[in-house]
Motif scaffolding. Structure first.
Motif, PDB file in Angstrom:
ATOM      1  N   LYS A  42       0.807  -1.226   0.000  1.00 52.15           N
ATOM      2  CA  LYS A  42       0.000   0.000   0.000  1.00 52.15           C
ATOM      3  C   LYS A  42       0.839   1.275   0.000  1.00 52.15           C
ATOM      4  CE  LYS A  42      -3.657   0.552   2.391  1.00 52.15           C
ATOM      5  NZ  LYS A  42      -4.603   0.721   3.522  1.00 52.15           N
ATOM      6  N   VAL A  43       2.149   1.134   0.179  1.00 55.62           N
ATOM      7  CA  VAL A  43       3.015   2.302   0.368  1.00 55.62           C
ATOM      8  C   VAL A  43       3.043   3.199  -0.851  1.00 55.62           C
ATOM      9  CG1 VAL A  43       5.395   3.063   0.700  1.00 55.62           C
ATOM     10  CG2 VAL A  43       4.451   1.246   2.142  1.00 55.62           C
ATOM     11  N   GLU A  44       3.344   2.642  -2.030  1.00 52.54           N
ATOM     12  CA  GLU A  44       3.515   3.463  -3.228  1.00 52.54           C
ATOM     13  C   GLU A  44       2.231   4.220  -3.580  1.00 52.54           C
ATOM     14  OE1 GLU A  44       6.186   5.132  -5.648  1.00 52.54           O
ATOM     15  OE2 GLU A  44       6.607   3.520  -4.193  1.00 52.54           O
ATOM     16  N   GLN A  45       1.103   3.533  -3.503  1.00 54.32           N
ATOM     17  CA  GLN A  45      -0.170   4.175  -3.804  1.00 54.32           C
ATOM     18  C   GLN A  45      -0.465   5.315  -2.822  1.00 54.32           C
ATOM     19  OE1 GLN A  45      -3.574   1.611  -3.459  1.00 54.32           O
ATOM     20  NE2 GLN A  45      -5.017   3.156  -4.169  1.00 54.32           N
ATOM     21  N   SER A  46      -0.174   5.078  -1.545  1.00 53.63           N
ATOM     22  CA  SER A  46      -0.428   6.092  -0.518  1.00 53.63           C
ATOM     23  C   SER A  46       0.446   7.330  -0.706  1.00 53.63           C
ATOM     24  CB  SER A  46      -0.194   5.499   0.876  1.00 53.63           C
ATOM     25  OG  SER A  46      -1.076   4.435   1.120  1.00 53.63           O
ATOM     26  N   LEU A  47       1.696   7.116  -1.111  1.00 55.99           N
ATOM     27  CA  LEU A  47       2.620   8.233  -1.324  1.00 55.99           C
ATOM     28  C   LEU A  47       2.125   9.171  -2.417  1.00 55.99           C
ATOM     29  CD1 LEU A  47       6.098   6.457  -1.105  1.00 55.99           C
ATOM     30  CD2 LEU A  47       5.261   8.252   0.433  1.00 55.99           C
ATOM     31  N   HIS A  48       1.433   8.626  -3.411  1.00 52.72           N
ATOM     32  CA  HIS A  48       0.982   9.434  -4.542  1.00 52.72           C
ATOM     33  C   HIS A  48      -0.474   9.876  -4.403  1.00 52.72           C
ATOM     34  CE1 HIS A  48       4.538   7.386  -6.264  1.00 52.72           C
ATOM     35  NE2 HIS A  48       4.677   8.534  -6.895  1.00 52.72           N
ATOM     36  N   ASN A  49      -1.099   9.520  -3.303  1.00 51.31           N
ATOM     37  CA  ASN A  49      -2.488   9.921  -3.098  1.00 51.31           C
ATOM     38  C   ASN A  49      -2.636  10.692  -1.787  1.00 51.31           C
ATOM     39  OD1 ASN A  49      -4.215   8.660  -5.390  1.00 51.31           O
ATOM     40  ND2 ASN A  49      -2.825   7.020  -4.808  1.00 51.31           N
ATOM     41  N   PHE A  50      -3.131  10.030  -0.749  1.00 52.88           N
ATOM     42  CA  PHE A  50      -3.424  10.717   0.500  1.00 52.88           C
ATOM     43  C   PHE A  50      -2.190  11.350   1.132  1.00 52.88           C
ATOM     44  CE2 PHE A  50      -4.456  11.163   4.984  1.00 52.88           C
ATOM     45  CZ  PHE A  50      -5.763  11.618   4.944  1.00 52.88           C
ATOM     46  N   PHE A  51      -1.023  10.676   0.997  1.00 54.89           N
ATOM     47  CA  PHE A  51       0.183  11.133   1.685  1.00 54.89           C
ATOM     48  C   PHE A  51       1.062  12.046   0.831  1.00 54.89           C
ATOM     49  CE2 PHE A  51      -1.153   7.921   4.568  1.00 54.89           C
ATOM     50  CZ  PHE A  51      -0.577   8.203   5.784  1.00 54.89           C
ATOM     51  N   ARG A  52       0.451  12.748  -0.129  1.00 54.30           N
ATOM     52  CA  ARG A  52       1.207  13.761  -0.859  1.00 54.30           C
ATOM     53  C   ARG A  52       1.562  14.898   0.093  1.00 54.30           C
ATOM     54  NH1 ARG A  52      -3.033  13.180  -4.603  1.00 54.30           N
ATOM     55  NH2 ARG A  52      -3.732  15.314  -4.144  1.00 54.30           N
ATOM     56  N   ILE A  53       2.708  15.530  -0.154  1.00 58.33           N
ATOM     57  CA  ILE A  53       3.180  16.611   0.725  1.00 58.33           C
ATOM     58  C   ILE A  53       2.122  17.709   0.868  1.00 58.33           C
ATOM     59  CG2 ILE A  53       4.765  18.578   0.845  1.00 58.33           C
ATOM     60  CD1 ILE A  53       6.096  16.220   1.913  1.00 58.33           C
ATOM     61  N   GLY A  54       1.499  18.101  -0.238  1.00 63.69           N
ATOM     62  CA  GLY A  54       0.480  19.153  -0.193  1.00 63.69           C
ATOM     63  C   GLY A  54      -0.692  18.772   0.691  1.00 63.69           C
ATOM     64  N   ASN A  55      -1.162  17.544   0.551  1.00 64.84           N
ATOM     65  CA  ASN A  55      -2.269  17.066   1.382  1.00 64.84           C
ATOM     66  C   ASN A  55      -1.903  17.099   2.862  1.00 64.84           C
ATOM     67  OD1 ASN A  55      -3.831  16.575  -0.830  1.00 64.84           O
ATOM     68  ND2 ASN A  55      -3.683  14.352  -0.750  1.00 64.84           N
ATOM     69  N   LEU A  56      -0.734  16.574   3.165  1.00 64.39           N
ATOM     70  CA  LEU A  56      -0.314  16.477   4.570  1.00 64.39           C
ATOM     71  C   LEU A  56      -0.133  17.861   5.193  1.00 64.39           C
ATOM     72  CD1 LEU A  56       2.223  13.498   4.351  1.00 64.39           C
ATOM     73  CD2 LEU A  56      -0.143  13.443   5.164  1.00 64.39           C
ATOM     74  N   ASN A  57       0.411  18.796   4.412  1.00 66.97           N
ATOM     75  CA  ASN A  57       0.561  20.165   4.932  1.00 66.97           C
ATOM     76  C   ASN A  57      -0.800  20.783   5.222  1.00 66.97           C
ATOM     77  OD1 ASN A  57       3.333  20.894   5.213  1.00 66.97           O
ATOM     78  ND2 ASN A  57       3.549  20.888   2.986  1.00 66.97           N
ATOM     79  N   ALA A  58      -1.759  20.562   4.296  1.00 66.30           N
ATOM     80  CA  ALA A  58      -3.099  21.119   4.479  1.00 66.30           C
ATOM     81  C   ALA A  58      -3.780  20.503   5.698  1.00 66.30           C
ATOM     82  CB  ALA A  58      -3.939  20.883   3.225  1.00 66.30           C
ATOM     83  N   LEU A  59      -3.686  19.187   5.838  1.00 68.95           N
ATOM     84  CA  LEU A  59      -4.304  18.508   6.977  1.00 68.95           C
ATOM     85  C   LEU A  59      -3.646  18.925   8.293  1.00 68.95           C
ATOM     86  CD1 LEU A  59      -4.708  14.939   5.435  1.00 68.95           C
ATOM     87  CD2 LEU A  59      -6.565  16.472   6.116  1.00 68.95           C
ATOM     88  N   ARG A  60      -2.343  19.123   8.230  1.00 69.05           N
ATOM     89  CA  ARG A  60      -1.629  19.556   9.443  1.00 69.05           C
ATOM     90  C   ARG A  60      -2.096  20.948   9.862  1.00 69.05           C
ATOM     91  NH1 ARG A  60       4.836  20.814  10.053  1.00 69.05           N
ATOM     92  NH2 ARG A  60       5.038  20.327  12.272  1.00 69.05           N
ATOM     93  N   GLU A  61      -2.254  21.847   8.881  1.00 68.73           N
ATOM     94  CA  GLU A  61      -2.729  23.193   9.199  1.00 68.73           C
ATOM     95  C   GLU A  61      -4.138  23.149   9.786  1.00 68.73           C
ATOM     96  OE1 GLU A  61      -3.672  27.506   7.082  1.00 68.73           O
ATOM     97  OE2 GLU A  61      -2.717  25.914   5.935  1.00 68.73           O
ATOM     98  N   ILE A  62      -5.003  22.301   9.205  1.00 68.73           N
ATOM     99  CA  ILE A  62      -6.369  22.170   9.719  1.00 68.73           C
ATOM    100  C   ILE A  62      -6.352  21.678  11.160  1.00 68.73           C
ATOM    101  CG2 ILE A  62      -8.492  20.802   9.519  1.00 68.73           C
ATOM    102  CD1 ILE A  62      -8.095  20.900   6.463  1.00 68.73           C
ATOM    103  N   ALA A  63      -5.500  20.674  11.434  1.00 68.99           N
ATOM    104  CA  ALA A  63      -5.419  20.118  12.787  1.00 68.99           C
ATOM    105  C   ALA A  63      -4.937  21.170  13.782  1.00 68.99           C
ATOM    106  CB  ALA A  63      -4.485  18.902  12.802  1.00 68.99           C
TER     107      ALA A  63
END
Length: 380
Positions: A197-218
């Motif tokens: 599941k790692v490669e798929q996750s890196l290119h989907n939910f765990f993209r840097i942009g997504n993680l930064n946005a979710l971190r800011e929301i949190a």
């Protein structure tokens, strides 16, 4: 000194007898919420506290599993569902055991049909009411009001959700923060998901942009929670009157695809202003004569409003135009801000029939109107 009313005494007794709720919040899977929760549980255990693990999800992470340590695991209950034997949190067993503390992971989980409650957060609140202290964990994307925002950012529709009031019920909210870069390294190292599941996750939910946005929301969500607690403290002690107490927010929705988004936008405005939220829908036909699809949409909107603690109102046309119903509602309730969706009328229709928004503004006073653009243009 003014004596407390019987209702105030009852509230005080209930507050003193209820359990302590602590929620560990994270921006994404793998930040270390369960790890931190188990570590705190072990600290309590060494202090002689009667604590058990009601349910924990390690997701195969060895470092998380190692944190269980000497914590006693309470047996799960087995539920038969569609020919399968599934395991769930044993609410009844834990209530009977009545430990001082219980650790319960995955707060947003939906229980298997056949259990007492539909959602795990309902199990948790039942334990709190019974006087049991609970440590639990949830990711920020599971909050009801953030559902549309998270889907827009990540492309992922989060189906397991909890109402936002659960954070207000918590006595303590702790943010477990990890940088996006470190989180991606943990993912690559196989510390979050299985290798396939790692490669798929890196290119989907765990993209840097997504993680930064979710971190800011949190970070914003927890900061808002701190502000609310400070305001409550000031109000209780008469230090400062709560701002925004006279504001009233109205969200007008119909059965178009943007309705949920409008409600959640209105809720977040109301929450920041610490004021009341009203949801108004004006069906073109009586509710009992709506078709099956529209009736289902109606029930879903009503449930979302209820989960967010908003007042849900239905007003029949009764020979009036929809905008007149809105104007009457605004004047009746003393609304100060309205949230409306982008008009479904074409530009030509607005020229011929006039703008609904202009008519509302002309016939109301001191009301701000926020127009929320659609993601997709639904106009023909």
């Amino acid at each position: 000194m003014k004596r407390k009313s019987p209702e105030q005494y009852l509230q005080l007794i209930e507050k003193e007898s209820r359990g302590h709720l602590k929620i560990f919040v994270g921006a994404a899977p793998g930040v270390g919420k369960t790890y931190a929760m188990l570590r705190e549980g072990n600290d309590l255990l060494t202090q002689g506290v009667d604590i058990i693990v009601g349910l924990v999800e390690t997701h195969g992470r060895s470092e998380t599993a190692s944190q269980i340590g000497n914590l006693p695991l309470f047996p799960l209950q087995t539920i038969s569902y569609k020919g399968k034997e599934l395991e769930e949190l044993d609410l009844i067993g834990i209530l009977a055991r009545h430990p001082q503390y219980v650790i319960i992971d995955e707060l947003a989980h939906t229980n298997v049909p056949g259990t007492k409650n539909q959602k795990r957060y309902e199990d948790v609140m039942e334990m709190i009411k019974a006087g049991i202290n609970v440590l639990t964990a949830v990711n920020i994307q599971h909050l009801e009001s953030l559902n549309c925002t998270v889907e827009q950012l990540t492309g992922v529709k989060v189906r397991e959700r909890v109402p936002d009031w659960i954070l207000r019920e918590a006595d303590e909210v702790q943010l477990i923060d990890t940088s996006p870069e470190k989180l991606r390294e943990r993912l690559k190292s196989g510390l979050i998901y299985r290798p396939e599941k790692v490669e798929q996750s890196l290119h989907n939910f765990f993209r840097i942009g997504n993680l930064n946005a979710l971190r800011e929301i949190a970070l914003r969500e927890v900061a808002d929670d701190v502000d609310e607690r400070l305001e409550s403290y000031k109000l209780e002690r008469g230090i400062e009157l709560m701002k925004g107490a006279n504001e009233k927010i109205l969200v007008c929705v119909n059965y178009r695809p943007n309705a949920e988004r409008l409600i959640r936008r209105g809720w977040r405005i109301a929450r920041r202003l610490k004021c009341e939220l009203y949801i108004l829908t004006i069906p073109l036909a009586p509710v009992d004569r709506l078709n099956a699809t529209t009736r289902k949409q109606h029930l879903e909107l009503e449930q979302i409003a209820r989960d967010l603690g908003a007042e849900f109102h239905i007003r029949a046309l009764g020979g009036k135009k929809p905008e007149q119903i809105m104007i009457d509602f605004v004047n009746e309730k003393g609304i100060t801000q309205m949230v409306l969706g982008q008009s479904a009328r074409s530009r030509w229709e607005e020229i011929i029939k006039g703008s609904i928004i202009n008519r509302i503004m002309k016939n109301t006073r001191f009301v701000d109107i926020l127009i929320v653009a659609d993601d997709v243009d639904y106009r023909e």
